[in-house]
Motif scaffolding. Structure first.
Motif, short mmCIF file in Angstrom:
data_model
loop_
_atom_site.label_atom_id
_atom_site.label_comp_id
_atom_site.label_asym_id
_atom_site.label_seq_id
_atom_site.Cartn_x
_atom_site.Cartn_y
_atom_site.Cartn_z
N GLU A 277 18.15 -17.72 -9.15
CA GLU A 277 17.99 -16.42 -9.79
C GLU A 277 16.83 -16.46 -10.79
N ARG A 278 16.72 -17.54 -11.54
CA ARG A 278 15.62 -17.68 -12.50
C ARG A 278 14.28 -17.73 -11.78
N GLU B 275 13.34 -14.26 -10.70
CA GLU B 275 12.88 -13.47 -11.84
C GLU B 275 11.44 -13.82 -12.21
N GLU C 160 9.03 -12.37 -9.70
CA GLU C 160 8.86 -10.93 -9.90
C GLU C 160 7.92 -10.64 -11.07
N ARG C 161 8.05 -11.43 -12.15
CA ARG C 161 7.16 -11.26 -13.30
C ARG C 161 5.72 -11.57 -12.93
#
Length: 272
Positions: free
Chosen positions: A255-256, A259, A262-263
């Motif tokens: 999940e990290r 994220e 996506e950033r």
């Protein structure tokens, strides 16, 4: 002369150990990459894994070179053990005859070992190259993780510079293995010492489709099973608990990663 001055004037000798199957153009490229090293004290051992290997000169650039010939074929693990037995250096590094080093490879690894006298091995990043000499995927440059090493190899053979003390500790290439003998050798060293990770790519690793290793799914197949079968009964309770913890933490880590990706995508879109 005091021992301290001797150490300053005479850095540890490095033995470059090359198993050769008579691929002379590739071997010449590997040897040329050794000549380009900035590190001064090097000996080169070429161990013939095939009979009738061509003679080699007594020197390669400024470095002494020895050919250890054979009247019969040598298994790759047997050739590696012959090289270990013949090496004179305080530090050792294997270089297969189809791979090569970039300038500075030995110097940075030797410096890392010299600065950590209690540790046995240091490694750095390696760039995989396809048969046409083009980069294939990203570099192999992972930080050291004892638990991950139990699951699979983190380091190509020539990524690692190690002390000759590992031989005295009983570390040898397992001549019962046809694949993953380098991973097994690192596992043996890891029983005595963690590895120093020196980030940054300074070697190239030629990937051949004919080996079959790179087409294997991680942890799947008989070659993996042989290594796991050898080592799993030696895992400590702490190692087993660590493996299980990493498995349970995997969704959170994934999940990290998502994220962060996506950033990065958002930032790239803002730039463009």
């Amino acid at each position: 002369m005091t021992p301290l001055l001797e150490k300053e004037c005479f850095p540890p000798q490095v033995s470059i150990l090359i198993r050769s199957i008579n691929r002379i153009p590739l071997l010449q490229q590997a040897l040329a990459s050794v000549v380009q090293q900035s590190y001064a004290r090097i000996e080169i051992l070429v161990v013939a894994a095939v009979p009738d290997h061509p003679d080699m000169p007594a020197a390669c650039g400024p470095h002494p070179l020895r050919l250890i010939s054979s009247d019969c074929p040598r298994h790759r693990c047997r050739a590696a053990n012959v090289a270990l037995d013949a090496a004179n250096g305080a530090y050792l590094l294997f270089l297969d005859d189809d791979d090569w080093l970039l300038p500075g490879h030995l110097e940075k690894l030797a410096a890392a070992l010299t600065e950590a006298p209690d540790l046995l091995a240091a490694y750095t990043g390696v760039q995989p190259i396809d048969e046409d000499g083009q980069p294939k995927g990203g570099p192999i440059d992972l930080p050291f993780d004892e638990l991950r090493l139990l699951a699979g190899n983190l380091m190509p053979l020539h990524a690692v510079l190690f002390r000759r003390q590992v031989i005295d500790l009983g570390c040898r290439f397992d001549e019962n293995l046809d694949l993953f003998e380098d991973w097994d050798f690192w596992l043996q060293i890891a029983c005595h010492s963690r590895f120093i990770h020196v980030p940054g790519v300074s070697a190239c690793y030629r990937m051949h489709a004919s080996s079959g290793v790179h087409a294997m799914a991680p942890s799947v197949g008989s070659a993996y099973a042989r290594v796991y079968g050898k080592w799993r009964h030696l895992w400590s309770e702490g190692q087993i608990a660590g493996i299980m913890a990493q498995v349970w933490n995997y969704p959170e880590l994934q999940e990290r990663i998502t994220e962060q990706q996506e950033r990065i995508t958002e930032q790239q879109e803002r730039i463009t």
